[in-house]
Structures are given as structure tokens and as C-alpha cells.
Design a protein around this motif. Structure first.
Motif: not given
Length: 349
Positions: A275-288
């Protein structure tokens, strides 16, 4: 009989009453943003003089001829891209000595557009910036008066003619995300998108073209709304379909919701589905696992939009569009196609 003079300072409603016009008409005469008939203008000016009506901030602007207010039209102030673009505009506008007024456009309906215009055009405006991210803003651009310097910020592939644009290259983002997943060996890439809006976006077109040019027929869009719940529900469908191994999502919120659904159903990310997203919201690097995403710089978009407006205000005749490309951030949620496709081959055999 004793007569006392009313010591109350006159207000704009008093001017309108004496002139026999509406309050918005008085505002239009004062700001000059929208033309008013000469007969009404004379009545309003006569009433202003008779009442000695002098709103302090507007009077100073009229006396000096200097306009320092920038109007921003946007259909949202809370969604991630909108909020950070607004922050970018506000930061540089204030540093340049301008103040801003934000006019929310609820929908493309004529009544909502008219209401948004009414709020902003009562101000003594130096210029206008429109966040052209959706049909509501596009309709505002079509309705704006031509005598106020206007620019737009957008992620769509092209803008409306007649306005300088600050663009984020969403087309490049859609291509990069799709080519990244194809490069990992996935046979195709599904798109979890904000339907029907997504079909007009650069992200969608980049995804579509990357697949087509690779000789792959694009699969139907996995339709979602802005509500994360719709991403979760599509995640459940993805979990139940072993042929889906790679998904490019319209935003990180949908991607995180789909990720949650997959993990709940025991589908491993990225071993079985990437899965890949769009935005680079602050939470995105802290999902698991941490979410791979494509990072646009929305604050930079706002900064560039204001820069274009400054050029227009300074009298530059031809203002060129400004375009910046996003950056693909490869994290833990994307990986080589292996387990699901391998199992599918075994079952097919």
C-alpha cells in the motif's frame, strides 16, 4: 419640546437606509470590487457625506489608496492539503505586510458560491488566491470579478485559462507511485480513490497512464469518499480478493484505514499486499508498518501562490505558472510481490 442629537456613530446600515439601498451595495461602493450603477453610487456617497460615516480601517485604506487584504477561497480549511496550503500563504502574506480573509465555499451550488463571494468582496481587497482543488473552487474562479488580481493553487494537471497557477505535479506523483509498485514485480496496481473526483485528478491520470504504457489495462477504481471509514470498507474488500497485491491510495487517511482492515483480516503488509498513500501526513511514518507515500509540499504551494500574486500586484504583465514535483517516500508498507501472487499461481495451476 427638548431635542437631543443622537451621539451614536453612524454604521453602514444607516448609510444604506438613507441612500435607499442594501448594505451589500454600500460595501460594493466602498470597496470597488463589484461595479455599481452610477445613480446608486452617487446616492451612497451623498449619504456617507451627510452622515459623516467613516469606518476607521476602510477610511484609512481609501485615503491612502493602499489595499493590504488578500482573500482566499477554499472549500475546506481542515483537510490536510488545504490547511497546509493556507498556512503557507498566511506565513508569507503576513511577512509581506498583508492580512488575509478566508471565504469557505461549501459546494459548487450557485447559492453557496454567491455566499462565499459576498463575504470576501465586501473587503477592500488587494488580490485573491483560490485553492482550485475541487469543483467548488473552479466555480468561484468562473464567477470572480475580472478587476481584482487573482491567482490559483492546484494539483490538477491544468488550470482555468486567464489565471496564473501554482501547481503540484500530481500527475508525476501518480506515475511515480504506480511505477514504484510495478517495479517491485506487481502485475497491476489498484487505485483506491475519491470517486468521482479522483478521475479528474493528476494522481488518477498518472496511475492510469503508467499502467497503460506498461501494457496493463487499468482495473476499476476502488471507490471511496473523504471519510476514512470508506477506506476501511474497501480494505475489507481488498483483503477478500487474492488478486489485489498493490494499491495506490488517494490520500494517507484512506491508506491507513485500508491498512487497518487488512491487518484485522490477517493479510500481511507488504508481504501479501503493498500500500502506498499520498500527502505524507504526520501520522504516516508511525503506522505499523510505516506507510510509503508520495510527499507534496503544500506549504511551498501556498508560498509559491502568494509569490505569483505579488508579481501581479507589482504590475508584471505576464506571470508564468509555477510547478513543483512531489517526492516518493519508500517506507515499510511496500515490498516485492511474492506470497499472494505465488499462491494465486499455485491455485491457478
Amino acid at each position: 419640546m427638548r431635542i437631543t442629537k443622537d451621539s451614536r456613530q453612524p454604521v453602514i446600515a444607516d448609510v444604506a437606509r438613507l441612500a435607499g439601498v442594501s448594505v451589500p451595495t454600500v460595501s460594493r461602493v466602498l470597496t470597488g470590487n463589484i461595479p455599481v450603477s452610477e445613480e446608486k453610487r452617487k446616492r451612497v456617497l451623498a449619504a456617507i457625506e451627510e452622515l459623516d460615516y467613516r469606518p476607521s480601517s476602510l477610511a484609512r485604506a481609501l485615503k491612502s489608496g493602499e489595499r493590504t487584504m488578500i482573500a482566499i477561497f477554499a472549500s475546506s480549511t481542515s483537510a490536510y492539503g488545504y490547511a497546509y496550503t493556507l498556512a503557507g500563504i498566511e506565513e508569507v502574506a503576513q511577512a509581506a505586510g498583508f492580512s488575509i480573509v478566508i471565504s469557505a465555499v461549501k459546494s459548487p451550488a450557485a447559492s453557496d458560491v454567491a455566499a462565499a463571494l459576498e463575504v470576501a468582496l465586501q473587503q477592500q481587497l488587494a488580490g485573491i488566491i483560490v485553492l482550485d482543488f475541487d469543483p467548488s473552487a473552479a466555480e468561484v474562479l468562473r464567477q470572480l470579478p475580472k478587476n481584482i488580481p487573482t491567482v490559483a493553487a492546484s494539483g490538477f494537471p491544468t488550470g482555468q485559462p486567464g489565471f496564473p497557477y501554482a501547481f503540484i505535479d500530481e500527475y508525476a506523483a501518480g506515475r511515480a507511485a504506480t511505477e514504484h509498485l510495478l517495479g517491485l514485480g506487481h502485475r497491476t496496481v489498484h487505485h483506491l480513490g475519491l470517486y468521482p473526483l479522483t478521475q479528474f485528478s493528476g494522481r488518477y491520470q498518472g496511475w492510469h497512464d503508467a499502467l497503460t504504457q506498461a501494457g496493463i489495462t487499468p482495473p476499476p477504481v476502488l471507490e471511496a469518499s473523504r471519510a476514512p471509514r470508506s477506506g476501511y470498507e474497501q480494505g475489507l474488500r481488498i483483503a477478500a480478493d487474492p488478486e489485489i497485491t498493490a494499491v495506490f491510495c488517494s490520500n494517507d487517511g484512506l491508506a491507513a484505514a485500508a491498512l487497518r482492515a487488512l491487518l484485522e483480516k490477517g493479510v500481511r503488509v507488504p508481504e501479501e499486499v503493498s500500500i502506498i498513500g499520498w500527502d505524507n501526513q504526520p501520522f504516516s511514518e508511525f503506522t505499523w508498518p510505516s506507510l510509503s507515500t508520495v510527499a507534496p509540499d503544500f506549504k511551498d504551494l501556498g508560498t509559491r501562490a502568494f509569490g505569483l500574486l505579488q508579481q501581479r500586484l507589482s504590475g508584471v504583465e505576464t506571470v508564468s505558472d509555477s510547478t513543483a514535483g512531489p517526492v516518493l517516500l519508500e517506507r515499510e508498507s511496500t515490498g516485492p510481490a511474492s506470497l499472494r501472487q505465488g499462491l494465486d499461481s499455485v491455485v491457478s495451476g
